[in-house]
Scaffold this active site. Structure first.
Site, PDB file in Angstrom:
ATOM      1  N   LYS A 133       0.797  -1.226   0.000  1.00 51.89           N
ATOM      2  CA  LYS A 133       0.000   0.000   0.000  1.00 51.89           C
ATOM      3  C   LYS A 133       0.824   1.267   0.000  1.00 51.89           C
ATOM      4  CE  LYS A 133      -4.487  -0.834   2.039  1.00 51.89           C
ATOM      5  NZ  LYS A 133      -4.691  -2.242   2.226  1.00 51.89           N
ATOM      6  N   GLU A 179      -3.744   7.364   7.786  1.00 50.37           N
ATOM      7  CA  GLU A 179      -4.575   8.183   6.900  1.00 50.37           C
ATOM      8  C   GLU A 179      -5.602   8.970   7.693  1.00 50.37           C
ATOM      9  OE1 GLU A 179      -6.477   5.591   4.078  1.00 50.37           O
ATOM     10  OE2 GLU A 179      -4.663   5.442   2.854  1.00 50.37           O
ATOM     11  N   HIS A 185     -16.596  -6.109   4.790  1.00 49.69           N
ATOM     12  CA  HIS A 185     -15.733  -6.069   3.609  1.00 49.69           C
ATOM     13  C   HIS A 185     -16.111  -7.081   2.540  1.00 49.69           C
ATOM     14  CE1 HIS A 185     -13.511  -3.192   5.902  1.00 49.69           C
ATOM     15  NE2 HIS A 185     -13.237  -4.072   6.827  1.00 49.69           N
ATOM     16  N   GLU A 207      -9.676   1.162  -7.129  1.00 51.24           N
ATOM     17  CA  GLU A 207     -10.653   1.408  -6.064  1.00 51.24           C
ATOM     18  C   GLU A 207     -10.434   2.779  -5.461  1.00 51.24           C
ATOM     19  OE1 GLU A 207     -10.912  -2.949  -3.958  1.00 51.24           O
ATOM     20  OE2 GLU A 207     -10.841  -1.190  -2.681  1.00 51.24           O
ATOM     21  N   GLU A 221      -6.759   1.253  -3.523  1.00 52.92           N
ATOM     22  CA  GLU A 221      -5.894   0.194  -4.002  1.00 52.92           C
ATOM     23  C   GLU A 221      -6.287  -0.169  -5.423  1.00 52.92           C
ATOM     24  OE1 GLU A 221      -7.301  -3.842  -2.030  1.00 52.92           O
ATOM     25  OE2 GLU A 221      -7.256  -2.251  -0.526  1.00 52.92           O
ATOM     26  N   ASN A 250      -6.905  -3.452  -7.940  1.00 56.80           N
ATOM     27  CA  ASN A 250      -7.052  -4.903  -8.044  1.00 56.80           C
ATOM     28  C   ASN A 250      -6.655  -5.306  -9.450  1.00 56.80           C
ATOM     29  OD1 ASN A 250      -8.084  -5.091  -5.391  1.00 56.80           O
ATOM     30  ND2 ASN A 250     -10.013  -4.297  -6.173  1.00 56.80           N
ATOM     31  N   ARG A 283      -6.852  -7.744 -11.512  1.00 54.07           N
ATOM     32  CA  ARG A 283      -7.529  -8.949 -12.006  1.00 54.07           C
ATOM     33  C   ARG A 283      -8.904  -8.550 -12.543  1.00 54.07           C
ATOM     34  NH1 ARG A 283      -8.478  -8.776  -6.338  1.00 54.07           N
ATOM     35  NH2 ARG A 283     -10.697  -8.341  -6.016  1.00 54.07           N
TER      36      ARG A 283
HETATM   37  C1  MV4 Z   1     -10.698   3.815   4.875  1.00 54.21           C
HETATM   38  C2  MV4 Z   1     -11.918   4.185   5.483  1.00 54.21           C
HETATM   39  C3  MV4 Z   1     -12.018   5.474   5.969  1.00 54.21           C
HETATM   40  N1  MV4 Z   1     -10.979   6.321   5.864  1.00 54.21           N
HETATM   41  N2  MV4 Z   1      -9.694   4.695   4.787  1.00 54.21           N
HETATM   42  C4  MV4 Z   1     -11.759  -0.831   4.342  1.00 54.21           C
HETATM   43  C5  MV4 Z   1     -11.008  -1.917   3.621  1.00 54.21           C
HETATM   44  C6  MV4 Z   1      -9.818  -1.262   3.012  1.00 54.21           C
HETATM   45  N3  MV4 Z   1      -9.703  -1.629   1.615  1.00 54.21           N
HETATM   46  C7  MV4 Z   1     -10.011   0.203   3.183  1.00 54.21           C
HETATM   47  N4  MV4 Z   1     -11.161   0.406   3.998  1.00 54.21           N
HETATM   48  C8  MV4 Z   1     -11.485   1.653   4.473  1.00 54.21           C
HETATM   49  N5  MV4 Z   1     -10.503   2.596   4.391  1.00 54.21           N
HETATM   50  C9  MV4 Z   1      -9.851   5.918   5.294  1.00 54.21           C
HETATM   51  N6  MV4 Z   1      -8.829   6.764   5.212  1.00 54.21           N
HETATM   52  C10 MV4 Z   1     -12.952   3.253   5.549  1.00 54.21           C
HETATM   53  C11 MV4 Z   1     -12.734   1.992   5.042  1.00 54.21           C
HETATM   54  C12 MV4 Z   1     -13.857   1.084   5.091  1.00 54.21           C
HETATM   55  C13 MV4 Z   1     -14.484   0.677   3.917  1.00 54.21           C
HETATM   56  C14 MV4 Z   1     -14.040   1.083   2.666  1.00 54.21           C
HETATM   57  C15 MV4 Z   1     -14.650   0.652   1.521  1.00 54.21           C
HETATM   58  C16 MV4 Z   1     -15.745  -0.191   1.620  1.00 54.21           C
HETATM   59  C17 MV4 Z   1     -16.210  -0.598   2.841  1.00 54.21           C
HETATM   60  C18 MV4 Z   1     -15.589  -0.183   4.004  1.00 54.21           C
HETATM   61  C19 MV4 Z   1     -16.072  -0.608   5.246  1.00 54.21           C
HETATM   62  C20 MV4 Z   1     -15.448  -0.180   6.391  1.00 54.21           C
HETATM   63  C21 MV4 Z   1     -14.336   0.649   6.312  1.00 54.21           C
END
Ligand code: MV4
Length: 650
Positions: A116, A200, A234, A274, A292, A294, A296
């Protein structure tokens, strides 16, 4: 174009890839584990190679075995699907070393997005917006704490090697920072062997919007966005394209950012960038940040296919075989709106427990695309993802596509396993979702109303009673004669724990009076359908052995009560220790003949990454041990049988 490809995957995605390959005149080779000998993806393929036991680590994750299989079948390329080896750069290297084509990005591109912090730095340099925060190499706790201070609380600590929320900690105030850091680092070290973190700014009301990109190794185009905000822990539940509330300006900005991300790493093939979007105050062109990439084809790619008319697997095969990108950006447009719902074998009221079972009856709806790797009669085993199908609708507007989805879910028929159909359907009827108010917290906030399984009313029970009586279809001529007289019969059956007694009186070959519970209904068979109390109803009856399913917006599954079997059922005295869920028997602590006391640990079952101790429900003697350590068992499997100490002595 290739003449033959090997698909290094199973289930719906293997079938999905083969469908397009065959349409393009490309032959296919499948691989399969012991559990998949008779699977749909094996049947669909032109040829198939056995690669090992059911456990993925001994079959679908064995890169070298799969490469051997590709060479043995004369395939020129390998399609990895999603999951398994699809984002493993070492596998890509090995495929290329073997002189084969990996249908996907280069190992270098996958590695660039693997960590990341490095990915964020790269994206920042490419002009892709990233969440404000710290993603440097200095990992001292005092330094990290000072960085958190600079960002401003609340902050989110994320493992640089993480994904899917693992190693993630929300910190509300400075006093909590060091404890949260230590725990995030510990989890990251255990899960990924890498304790490094980044910090973050916390986005409080996030939406997940992702951009589909497609590259040829230097140039890329985007195929607009998908909204995947409806998630639980998730796991995506319903996805859609385009994103509700998206403006032309923001779409332009997000698409361009996706293309910059792909081009910055020389991306080839289908990929997804994403973004996290702040949904607290509408969508703004400056309110999205890279999360991020993905590298694929994703599970939810069909919604993009629906709105663009592009077959993404076709593009994958054409570009991997050396063709140019099939379309320029300006030739890509959005038509209508699409939803995808993921139909799973899972027990929603029990906390979304994965379920297993043999799908004795399976019927997908008309008017929706159903991507599935199983057929009626197939088994959802504990070894793999319990997805039954992806249902995809496409309509001219969001409201129409959503209504189509509700209808598709209401007319999908599954018997033999519990499913999340009721939950999905409740979501499609949720007022906030209908209004396009999607965010990542919607499901959790409404869990209590969304996760209740509906109970059949007396009208549905009446139809079930006719199923048990064999009166749900036309009788032969002779039987028809006898049934003319108003004979009555009593039928006993069960809905879960609920015992039902119905008195059915035949009024004519197609008309019946059913007295059930406190109610009485007139039920009439009309062709393939039913009238209940003079209203035509969308009920369907399916009878399988001693079970009857009534599909009437929801699926209700009933079992016959065998009067001779009643006593056996009634004596729930804890004699049998059963597996409460599918899992792996980790240990068995007793042998036949052992004396046990109530509460003794008899065995341990590992399921859902946790260990569950199975205890003796009463004092007794072990009569039989029916499972051994190391064996995989289905829910309800008998593991240990007890008997009374006196019985054993006698
Ligand atoms: C975050 C966030 C809030 N603020 N980053 C969850 C999985 C990972 N890929 C990143 N995620 C998140 N990052 C910041 N700076 C909230 C989440 C998050 C989330 C993001 C996308 C879809 C569903 C989620 C569920 C909970 C938290």
């Amino acid at each position: 174009m290739f003449t033959k490809i090997l698909i290094a995957n199973r289930g719906e995605i293997a079938c999905r890839v083969m469908e397009t390959a065959h349409r393009l005149g490309v032959k296919t080779a499948a691989v399969y584990s012991d559990a998949d000998r008779a699977a749909k993806h094996v049947e669909m393929a032109d040829e198939a190679v056995h690669i090992g036991p059911p456990a993925p680590a001994e079959s679908y994750l064995l890169g070298d075995r799969i490469i051997e299989a590709a060479k043995a079948t004369g395939a020129q390329a390998i399609h990895p699907g999603y999951g398994f080896l699809s984002e493993n750069p070492d596998f890509v290297d090995a495929v290329e070393k073997a002189g084969l084509v990996f249908i996907g990005p280069s190992a270098k591109a996958i590695r660039a997005m693997g960590l990341k912090d490095a990915a964020k730095k790269l994206m920042e340099e490419a002009g892709v917006p990233v969440v404000p925060g710290y993603h440097g190499a200095e990992q001292g706790s005092d330094h990290l704490k000072a960085e958190a201070e600079k960002i401003g609380y609340p902050v989110l600590i994320k493992a640089v090697a993480g994904g899917g929320g693992k190693g993630m900690r929300l910190v509300e105030k400075a006093g909590d920072f060091l404890d949260a850091l230590e725990s995030a680092q510990g989890e990251a070290k255990t899960a990924f062997g890498n304790a490094d973190v980044l910090i973050e700014k916390y986005i409080t009301s996030p939406r997940h919007i992702e951009v589909q990109v497609f590259g040829d190794g230097s140039k890329a185009v985007h195929l607009f966005e998908r909204d995947c905000s409806l998630q639980r822990r998730h796991q995506k539940v319903i996805e859609e394209a385009p994103a509700p509330g998206m403006t032309a300006e923001m779409r332009e900005a997000m698409g361009a950012a996706g293309v910059r991300a792909a081009e910055a790493i020389g991306y080839s093939g289908a990929g997804t960038v994403e973004f996290i979007v702040d949904g607290s105050d509408g969508l703004r062109p400056d309110g999205f940040w890279f999360m991020e990439m993905n590298t694929r084809l994703q599970v939810e790619h069909p919604v993009t296919e629906a709105i663009t008319g592009v077959d993404l697997v076709e593009w994958q095969l054409r570009v991997a075989s050396g063709e140019a990108l099939p379309k320029a950006q300006d030739d890509l447009t959005i038509k209508g709106h699409s939803f995808e719902a993921r139909l799973y074998a899972e027990d929603v009221p029990k906390g979304f427990l994965p379920a297993t079972g043999t799908l004795t009856h399976l019927k997908f709806p008309e008017g929706a695309r159903a991507d599935s790797g199983v057929r009626a009669g197939d088994t959802i085993s504990p070894f793999y993802d319990p997805m039954i199908a992806k249902l995809v609708t496409h309509g001219p507007t969001r409201a129409i596509a959503l209504a189509q989805m509700e209808q598709a879910l209401a007319t999908t028929e599954v018997a033999g396993s519990v499913t999340n159909l009721g939950f999905l359907r409740a979501l499609t009827r949720h007022e906030g979702f209908k209004a396009g108010e999607v965010d990542t917290g919607l499901i959790d906030r409404n869990l209590e109303t969304l996760a209740v399984d509906p109970v059949p009313c007396s009208r549905a029970r009446s139809v079930a009673a006719l199923g048990f009586a064999g009166l749900d279809r036309a009788q032969g001529d002779l039987a028809g004669f006898a049934l003319w007289s108003p004979v009555a019969q009593t039928i006993q059956f069960r809905f879960r724990e609920d015992e039902i007694a119905a008195r059915v009186t035949t009024l004519s070959p197609t008309r019946f009076r059913v007295e059930i519970d406190e109610a009485e209904h007139q039920v009439e068979r009309v062709g393939d359908g039913w009238r209940v109390d003079d209203a035509k109803v969308p009920a369907r009856v399916v009878q399988l052995g001693d079970a009857v399913s009534v599909f009437w917006s929801n699926g209700y599954h009933f079992e016959r009560i065998d009067p001779l079997d009643r006593d056996a059922h009634a004596s729930g005295d804890g004699n049998l220790i059963e597996a409460p869920m599918p899992g792996l028997v980790k240990a068995v602590y007793v042998k036949a003949g052992a004396t046990v006391s109530k509460g003794d640990r008899l065995a341990v079952l590992e399921a859902m990454k946790m260990e569950h101790a199975l205890l003796a429900a009463r004092d007794g003697t072990v009569a039989e041990v029916l499972a051994e350590a190391g064996s995989q068992v289905e829910a309800g499997a008998a593991l240990i049988r007890l008997e009374d100490a006196e019985d054993a002595a006698a």
